[in-house]
Design a protein around this motif. Sequence first.
Motif, PDB file in Angstrom:
ATOM      1  N   PHE A  55       0.836  -1.202   0.000  1.00  0.00           N
ATOM      2  CA  PHE A  55       0.000   0.000   0.000  1.00  0.00           C
ATOM      3  C   PHE A  55       0.873   1.255   0.000  1.00  0.00           C
ATOM      4  O   PHE A  55       0.651   2.184  -0.782  1.00  0.00           O
ATOM      5  CB  PHE A  55      -0.942  -0.009   1.221  1.00  0.00           C
ATOM      6  N   ARG A  56       1.882   1.290   0.876  1.00  0.00           N
ATOM      7  CA  ARG A  56       2.763   2.466   0.958  1.00  0.00           C
ATOM      8  C   ARG A  56       3.572   2.648  -0.325  1.00  0.00           C
ATOM      9  O   ARG A  56       3.786   3.777  -0.771  1.00  0.00           O
ATOM     10  CB  ARG A  56       3.688   2.348   2.172  1.00  0.00           C
ATOM     11  N   TYR A  57       4.028   1.557  -0.936  1.00  0.00           N
ATOM     12  CA  TYR A  57       4.779   1.658  -2.198  1.00  0.00           C
ATOM     13  C   TYR A  57       3.895   2.215  -3.304  1.00  0.00           C
ATOM     14  O   TYR A  57       4.313   3.073  -4.073  1.00  0.00           O
ATOM     15  CB  TYR A  57       5.316   0.297  -2.639  1.00  0.00           C
ATOM     16  N   GLU A  58       2.673   1.707  -3.389  1.00  0.00           N
ATOM     17  CA  GLU A  58       1.764   2.132  -4.457  1.00  0.00           C
ATOM     18  C   GLU A  58       1.257   3.561  -4.264  1.00  0.00           C
ATOM     19  O   GLU A  58       0.819   4.190  -5.213  1.00  0.00           O
ATOM     20  CB  GLU A  58       0.579   1.165  -4.564  1.00  0.00           C
ATOM     21  N   ARG A  59       1.300   4.059  -3.045  1.00  0.00           N
ATOM     22  CA  ARG A  59       0.888   5.435  -2.773  1.00  0.00           C
ATOM     23  C   ARG A  59       2.064   6.403  -2.825  1.00  0.00           C
ATOM     24  O   ARG A  59       1.874   7.612  -2.747  1.00  0.00           O
ATOM     25  CB  ARG A  59       0.221   5.523  -1.393  1.00  0.00           C
ATOM     26  N   GLY A  60       3.284   5.869  -2.942  1.00  0.00           N
ATOM     27  CA  GLY A  60       4.467   6.717  -2.988  1.00  0.00           C
ATOM     28  C   GLY A  60       4.845   7.283  -1.634  1.00  0.00           C
ATOM     29  O   GLY A  60       5.605   8.242  -1.546  1.00  0.00           O
ATOM     30  N   VAL A  61       4.325   6.674  -0.573  1.00  0.00           N
ATOM     31  CA  VAL A  61       4.611   7.148   0.777  1.00  0.00           C
ATOM     32  C   VAL A  61       6.033   6.791   1.181  1.00  0.00           C
ATOM     33  O   VAL A  61       6.718   7.586   1.825  1.00  0.00           O
ATOM     34  CB  VAL A  61       3.598   6.551   1.787  1.00  0.00           C
ATOM     35  N   THR A  62       6.488   5.608   0.813  1.00  0.00           N
ATOM     36  CA  THR A  62       7.853   5.184   1.125  1.00  0.00           C
ATOM     37  C   THR A  62       8.556   4.723  -0.140  1.00  0.00           C
ATOM     38  O   THR A  62       7.913   4.298  -1.106  1.00  0.00           O
ATOM     39  CB  THR A  62       7.875   4.022   2.154  1.00  0.00           C
ATOM     40  N   ASP A  63       9.867   4.819  -0.121  1.00  0.00           N
ATOM     41  CA  ASP A  63      10.666   4.324  -1.242  1.00  0.00           C
ATOM     42  C   ASP A  63      10.597   2.801  -1.284  1.00  0.00           C
ATOM     43  O   ASP A  63      10.580   2.147  -0.242  1.00  0.00           O
ATOM     44  CB  ASP A  63      12.126   4.751  -1.100  1.00  0.00           C
ATOM     45  N   VAL A  64      10.601   2.268  -2.490  1.00  0.00           N
ATOM     46  CA  VAL A  64      10.580   0.818  -2.659  1.00  0.00           C
ATOM     47  C   VAL A  64      12.027   0.325  -2.643  1.00  0.00           C
ATOM     48  O   VAL A  64      12.847   0.799  -3.423  1.00  0.00           O
ATOM     49  CB  VAL A  64       9.910   0.422  -3.994  1.00  0.00           C
ATOM     50  N   PRO A  65      12.341  -0.631  -1.766  1.00  0.00           N
ATOM     51  CA  PRO A  65      13.712  -1.160  -1.730  1.00  0.00           C
ATOM     52  C   PRO A  65      14.089  -1.825  -3.059  1.00  0.00           C
ATOM     53  O   PRO A  65      13.223  -2.350  -3.773  1.00  0.00           O
ATOM     54  CB  PRO A  65      13.676  -2.196  -0.598  1.00  0.00           C
ATOM     55  N   ASN A  66      15.383  -1.796  -3.364  1.00  0.00           N
ATOM     56  CA  ASN A  66      15.860  -2.362  -4.625  1.00  0.00           C
ATOM     57  C   ASN A  66      15.487  -3.828  -4.790  1.00  0.00           C
ATOM     58  O   ASN A  66      15.120  -4.247  -5.892  1.00  0.00           O
ATOM     59  CB  ASN A  66      17.373  -2.208  -4.747  1.00  0.00           C
ATOM     60  N   ASP A  67      15.583  -4.630  -3.725  1.00  0.00           N
ATOM     61  CA  ASP A  67      15.259  -6.047  -3.861  1.00  0.00           C
ATOM     62  C   ASP A  67      13.789  -6.258  -4.205  1.00  0.00           C
ATOM     63  O   ASP A  67      13.447  -7.185  -4.946  1.00  0.00           O
ATOM     64  CB  ASP A  67      15.654  -6.845  -2.613  1.00  0.00           C
ATOM     65  N   ILE A  68      12.922  -5.381  -3.749  1.00  0.00           N
ATOM     66  CA  ILE A  68      11.493  -5.485  -4.076  1.00  0.00           C
ATOM     67  C   ILE A  68      11.267  -5.061  -5.530  1.00  0.00           C
ATOM     68  O   ILE A  68      10.493  -5.696  -6.254  1.00  0.00           O
ATOM     69  CB  ILE A  68      10.638  -4.632  -3.115  1.00  0.00           C
ATOM     70  N   LEU A  69      11.956  -4.008  -5.979  1.00  0.00           N
ATOM     71  CA  LEU A  69      11.842  -3.594  -7.385  1.00  0.00           C
ATOM     72  C   LEU A  69      12.309  -4.717  -8.309  1.00  0.00           C
ATOM     73  O   LEU A  69      11.674  -4.990  -9.338  1.00  0.00           O
ATOM     74  CB  LEU A  69      12.657  -2.324  -7.640  1.00  0.00           C
TER      75      LEU A  69
END
Length: 139
Positions: A55-69
């Motif tokens: 939810f936070r990644y899709e809302r741009g609230v927090t940065d997405v970690p490289n391993d998740i990307l």
Amino acid sequence: MKSYNCIDFYLYLRYNSRMRNNNISQRLKTLRKNLGKSQAQIAELNGTIKQPAIFRYERGVTDVPNDILLWYADFFDVSLDYIYGRTDKPQGKLYDYVPKAIADDKMKDFIEMCFDPKSPANAKLKEAVTKLLQEENHK
């Protein structure tokens, strides 16, 4: 020239970060929705993150970690260029890719030498060998 204080600088950095994250956020959300999955299902498929993080990644609230990307790129079979919004092509080709095997002049000379230029099948045979070499390079 206008001078900026610490608060202005902080707001500038935060705005730029949000703009960058907005591209990524939208891509992650679009990939998930196009597959018809919920945030909870994506979290379960990933196995290392929970639904609130998605939810936070899709809302741009927090940065997405490289391993998740990287996981998103692998799972959805898209490039990081696509996820970052550098291209609208999921395969991410922003340039003409030339495999190392083909870029090598000695290899090109070898392929030319193997085929009779007068033969009508010459172009098709060269293309087949080139594809085989490209596939071998990607392993």
